[in-house]
Scaffold this active site. Structure first.
Site, PDB file in Angstrom:
ATOM      1  N   SER A   1      21.410  74.419 -12.986  1.00  0.00           N
ATOM      2  CA  SER A   1      22.306  74.489 -14.137  1.00  0.00           C
ATOM      3  C   SER A   1      21.573  74.898 -15.412  1.00  0.00           C
ATOM      4  O   SER A   1      21.904  75.903 -16.033  1.00  0.00           O
ATOM      5  CB  SER A   1      23.001  73.137 -14.341  1.00  0.00           C
ATOM      6  N   GLN A   2      20.542  74.143 -15.801  1.00  0.00           N
ATOM      7  CA  GLN A   2      19.782  74.501 -16.996  1.00  0.00           C
ATOM      8  C   GLN A   2      18.875  75.702 -16.747  1.00  0.00           C
ATOM      9  O   GLN A   2      18.714  76.565 -17.616  1.00  0.00           O
ATOM     10  CB  GLN A   2      18.942  73.307 -17.472  1.00  0.00           C
TER      11      GLN A   2
ATOM     12  N   HIS B   1      14.306  67.636 -21.230  1.00  0.00           N
ATOM     13  CA  HIS B   1      14.682  66.218 -21.298  1.00  0.00           C
ATOM     14  C   HIS B   1      13.386  65.426 -21.354  1.00  0.00           C
ATOM     15  O   HIS B   1      12.405  65.768 -20.682  1.00  0.00           O
ATOM     16  CB  HIS B   1      15.500  65.851 -20.063  1.00  0.00           C
TER      17      HIS B   1
ATOM     18  N   ASP C   1      20.251  60.251 -24.826  1.00  0.00           N
ATOM     19  CA  ASP C   1      20.850  61.110 -23.804  1.00  0.00           C
ATOM     20  C   ASP C   1      21.320  60.279 -22.614  1.00  0.00           C
ATOM     21  O   ASP C   1      22.447  60.433 -22.138  1.00  0.00           O
ATOM     22  CB  ASP C   1      19.841  62.163 -23.348  1.00  0.00           C
TER      23      ASP C   1
ATOM     24  N   GLU D   1      25.316  59.720 -21.539  1.00  0.00           N
ATOM     25  CA  GLU D   1      25.794  60.077 -20.204  1.00  0.00           C
ATOM     26  C   GLU D   1      26.422  58.886 -19.497  1.00  0.00           C
ATOM     27  O   GLU D   1      27.492  58.995 -18.895  1.00  0.00           O
ATOM     28  CB  GLU D   1      24.628  60.619 -19.373  1.00  0.00           C
TER      29      GLU D   1
ATOM     30  N   GLU E   1      44.993  67.011 -19.533  1.00  0.00           N
ATOM     31  CA  GLU E   1      45.206  66.993 -20.977  1.00  0.00           C
ATOM     32  C   GLU E   1      43.977  66.497 -21.739  1.00  0.00           C
ATOM     33  O   GLU E   1      43.858  66.715 -22.946  1.00  0.00           O
ATOM     34  CB  GLU E   1      46.426  66.128 -21.314  1.00  0.00           C
TER      35      GLU E   1
END
Length: 338
Positions: A26-27, A107, A190, A194, A230
């Protein structure tokens, strides 16, 4: 607190360096592609001929083994899972990283909790985007960016801070704000965000809301739209202008309900749990429990993934999203590419 923007950054600093991005998840894919698009010489370091190797090649990036990418780099950014960084650093990165190079993290976990002890000759910095990697990439391609935290753990060269700012700018951070912090502050806030709010708290609220409605006999599809679909629309309003903008946009009925019921659902017991969460992060208990889970083969993680996949809101949501083709056309995550 100091905040920097593109006008404060010297992009030529990172453009003059050979950068190795270790990992293409992902990163990893986001940093590699963003830096490449910003004119940086990037090589992705991954396992030879694995799925990530092929994805990075298909994206037009230079690819090499971790050892090869490290050996040719002035800066090595560690973007593999937290639990694998220490071993990869010891066995594949440290023996090949040249004297006086820069070691970077997205991180602070491994530095703050002592899993990685970097060589004394290295600059050690952090560039931490405040979003999942897929969003880091998608916002960059749309001309905006994600705020990014920067910190310095070791400054042997005397220029570590400037390098971190330059890297963050190339990664899109200078468009939104580059914020100066410490490895400790980034790690602890962080993990707390999370666990207590973004992933832990929010997901449990969504699931509990869905369960409450369906147990009361309402259609699963109605429950999904009310408590999950929503949610994004509401968060977009808060993202754009804070809680005030959300309140301006919603009805008086909805706003009154916010004050009437919100503090009953998220209450002092919730605050107590949040404080306990933060305490366990600060004293290292969470880090120890997480690393123990990893060492044992992820039994809880794998079990919870299975239970989540089987949950009614996931089953219902998958069916409903399949009926909305515009979501596929605008998707942020494409597992075949990143």
């Amino acid at each position: 607190m100091k905040v920097y923007y593109d006008s404060d950054a010297d992009l030529s600093i990172i453009q003059s360096k050979k950068v190795a991005i270790i990992g293409y998840g992902s990163q990893g894919h986001a940093h590699a592609l963003n830096l490449h698009d910003s004119g940086v010489d990037v090589t992705v370091g991954v396992r030879k001929d694995g799925a990530s190797w092929k994805k990075a090649e298909a994206a037009g990036l230079k690819v090499a083994t971790v050892e090869e990418a490290t050996a040719g780099a002035d800066l090595v950014m560690m973007l593999i899972p937290d639990e694998t960084i220490a071993k990869v650093y010891r066995e594949q990165v440290a023996p090949n990283l040249k004297q006086g190079a820069t070691l970077a993290f997205a991180h602070g976990f491994n530095i703050h909790f002592g899993q990685v002890e970097p060589r004394a000759d290295l600059d050690v910095i952090m560039i931490a985007p405040k979003a999942p990697g897929h969003t880091v990439r998608s916002t960059f391609t749309h001309g905006s960016g994600i705020p990014q935290l920067v910190a310095v753990h070791q400054d042997v060269s005397g220029t570590a801070h400037q390098t971190a700012i330059s890297y963050a700018s190339a990664n899109g951070g200078g468009r939104a704000g580059i914020i100066e912090t410490t490895f400790r502050a980034e790690t602890e806030t962080d993990l707390f965000g999370e666990q207590a709010v973004l992933c832990g708290g929010l997901v449990e609220m969504i699931k509990m809301g869905y369960e409450t409605l369906t147990e009361a006999g309402y259609a699963p599809e109605m429950a999904y739209f009310e408590v999950c679909h929503e949610m994004k629309l509401i968060i977009d309003l808060i993202y754009e202008g804070g809680i005030e903008t959300m309140d301006y946009s919603i009805s008086n009925n909805a706003e009154f309900g916010q004050y009437y019921t919100g503090p009953k659902v998220v209450n002092e017991e919730s605050r107590k749990a949040m404080r306990e969460c933060l305490k366990n992060i600060q004293n290292g208990k969470y880090a120890n429990d997480f690393l123990t889970e990893c060492a044992n083969g992820y039994p809880q993680l794998r079990s919870q993934r299975r239970l989540t996949a089987e949950h009614g809101i996931e089953v219902t949501g998958a069916k409903l999203r399949a009926m909305m083709p515009f979501m596929r056309d605008r998707r942020i995550v494409d597992k075949s590419k990143n």
